[in-house]
Enzyme design. Structure first.
Site, PDB file in Angstrom:
ATOM      1  N   GLY A  14       7.051  66.246 -19.763  1.00  0.00           N
ATOM      2  CA  GLY A  14       7.977  65.453 -20.216  1.00  0.00           C
ATOM      3  C   GLY A  14       7.430  64.999 -21.899  1.00  0.00           C
ATOM      4  CG  ASN A  16       9.670  68.424 -26.306  1.00  0.00           C
ATOM      5  OD1 ASN A  16       9.929  68.255 -27.341  1.00  0.00           O
ATOM      6  ND2 ASN A  16       9.336  69.283 -25.461  1.00  0.00           N
ATOM      7  CG  LEU A  95      17.829  79.862 -14.195  1.00  0.00           C
ATOM      8  CD1 LEU A  95      18.136  81.274 -13.386  1.00  0.00           C
ATOM      9  CD2 LEU A  95      17.735  80.194 -15.506  1.00  0.00           C
ATOM     10  CG  ASN A 110      17.084  74.518 -24.158  1.00  0.00           C
ATOM     11  OD1 ASN A 110      16.280  74.028 -23.265  1.00  0.00           O
ATOM     12  ND2 ASN A 110      16.750  75.842 -24.582  1.00  0.00           N
ATOM     13  CG  HIS A 112      12.986  78.706 -26.716  1.00  0.00           C
ATOM     14  ND1 HIS A 112      13.161  79.034 -25.323  1.00  0.00           N
ATOM     15  CD2 HIS A 112      12.793  79.849 -27.460  1.00  0.00           C
ATOM     16  CE1 HIS A 112      12.455  80.055 -25.420  1.00  0.00           C
ATOM     17  NE2 HIS A 112      12.194  80.670 -26.489  1.00  0.00           N
ATOM     18  CG  ASP A 153      16.512  80.496 -24.881  1.00  0.00           C
ATOM     19  OD1 ASP A 153      16.522  79.291 -24.419  1.00  0.00           O
ATOM     20  OD2 ASP A 153      15.626  81.296 -24.166  1.00  0.00           O
TER      21      ASP A 153
HETATM   22  C1  GAR Z   1       8.287  72.696 -24.231  1.00  0.00           C
HETATM   23  O1  GAR Z   1       7.610  73.489 -24.984  1.00  0.00           O
HETATM   24  C2  GAR Z   1       9.732  73.179 -24.401  1.00  0.00           C
HETATM   25  O2  GAR Z   1       9.911  73.664 -25.550  1.00  0.00           O
HETATM   26  C3  GAR Z   1       9.594  74.507 -23.233  1.00  0.00           C
HETATM   27  O3  GAR Z   1       8.949  73.753 -22.111  1.00  0.00           O
HETATM   28  C4  GAR Z   1       7.880  72.724 -22.811  1.00  0.00           C
HETATM   29  C5  GAR Z   1       8.229  71.700 -21.982  1.00  0.00           C
HETATM   30  O4  GAR Z   1       7.130  70.644 -22.235  1.00  0.00           O
HETATM   31  N1  GAR Z   1      10.922  74.825 -23.052  1.00  0.00           N
HETATM   32  C6  GAR Z   1      11.176  76.064 -22.675  1.00  0.00           C
HETATM   33  O5  GAR Z   1      10.416  76.940 -22.695  1.00  0.00           O
HETATM   34  C7  GAR Z   1      12.638  76.383 -22.373  1.00  0.00           C
HETATM   35  N2  GAR Z   1      12.959  77.679 -22.509  1.00  0.00           N
HETATM   36  P1  GAR Z   1       7.201  69.217 -22.124  1.00  0.00           P
HETATM   37  O6  GAR Z   1       7.828  68.964 -20.515  1.00  0.00           O
HETATM   38  O7  GAR Z   1       6.204  68.425 -22.236  1.00  0.00           O
HETATM   39  O8  GAR Z   1       8.619  68.594 -22.899  1.00  0.00           O
END
Ligand code: GAR
Length: 202
Positions: A14, A16, A95, A110, A112, A153
């Site tokens: 988490g 982000n 998903l 989203n 990515h 995506d």
């Molecule tokens: C982040 O790097 C995000 O961009 C990626 O998962 C991580 C989550 O980190 N998402 C994907 O790969 C989606 N296809 P977080 O839980 O620390 O935010």
């Protein structure tokens, strides 16, 4: 001022989500309010971040439902009960079907961790994305915030930022640099842009 009510969907650490919480506190998301955190599992550290910031959270596990349809109906019900108008997928690893995404057109975004259309789509998530970028030998990668539609995506790009790959990078080191230099900067910006747009549209 009216604010767009936002649900953030999470599965892991988490960071982000934290970037969004911090940006909201700094007044950088004036058109949006993080009203709910929805986690796909109860061990996600993102749930602790929500609790520490007095944000309501809920855990909805795919395995607790007999089908994708029933699972998504439950999520829609929760979103409806909380008057959610916009969804942010921030490291959400479960998903979502076309039924779900088409129910919220241009209301789901989203993040990515690559420059789409590189290293994206089925199987490209989390650390795997950075492993693939290093394996290919690209010299620049980055992050993308995009709208979510039925193509994994594949929705319209909102913001992108490039990040340099350096000699000796491991997937973990690269993941961290992409987060710091791109993801945590882009996501709050994109969320404010979309939240603002939704205010005008309402
Ligand atoms: C982040 O790097 C995000 O961009 C990626 O998962 C991580 C989550 O980190 N998402 C994907 O790969 C989606 N296809 P977080 O839980 O620390 O935010």
């Amino acid at each position: 001022m009216l604010k767009t009510k936002i649900a953030v969907f999470v599965s892991g650490g988490g960071t982000n989500l934290q970037a969004l919480i911090d940006a909201e506190k700094r007044g950088e998301i004036p058109n949006g309010e993080i009203a709910l955190v929805l986690a796909s599992n109860d061990t996600a550290y993102a749930l602790t971040r929500a609790a520490e910031n007095n944000i309501k959270s809920v855990v909805v596990k795919r395995k607790a439902f007999p089908s994708q349809e029933v699972y998504e109906e439950k999520m829609k019900e929760i979103l409806n009960e909380n008057s959610i108008e916009m969804i942010v997928l921030a490291g959400f690893m479960s998903l979502l079907s076309e039924d779900f995404t088409s129910f919220y057109p241009k209301r789901i975004v989203n993040i990515h961790p690559s420059l789409i259309p590189s290293f994206c789509g089925k199987g490209f998530y989390g650390l795997h994305v950075h492993e693939a970028a290093l394996e290919y030998g690209v010299k620049v990668t980055g992050a993308t915030v995009h709208y979510v539609n039925e193509i994994p995506d594949g929705g319209e790009i909102i913001l992108q930022k490039a990040v340099e790959i350096l000699e000796g990078d491991t997937p973990e080191v690269l993941q961290r640099r992409v987060m710091e230099e791109a993801e945590w900067v882009l996501l709050p910006k994109a969320v404010e842009m979309v939240a603002k747009k939704l205010q005008k549209g309402n």
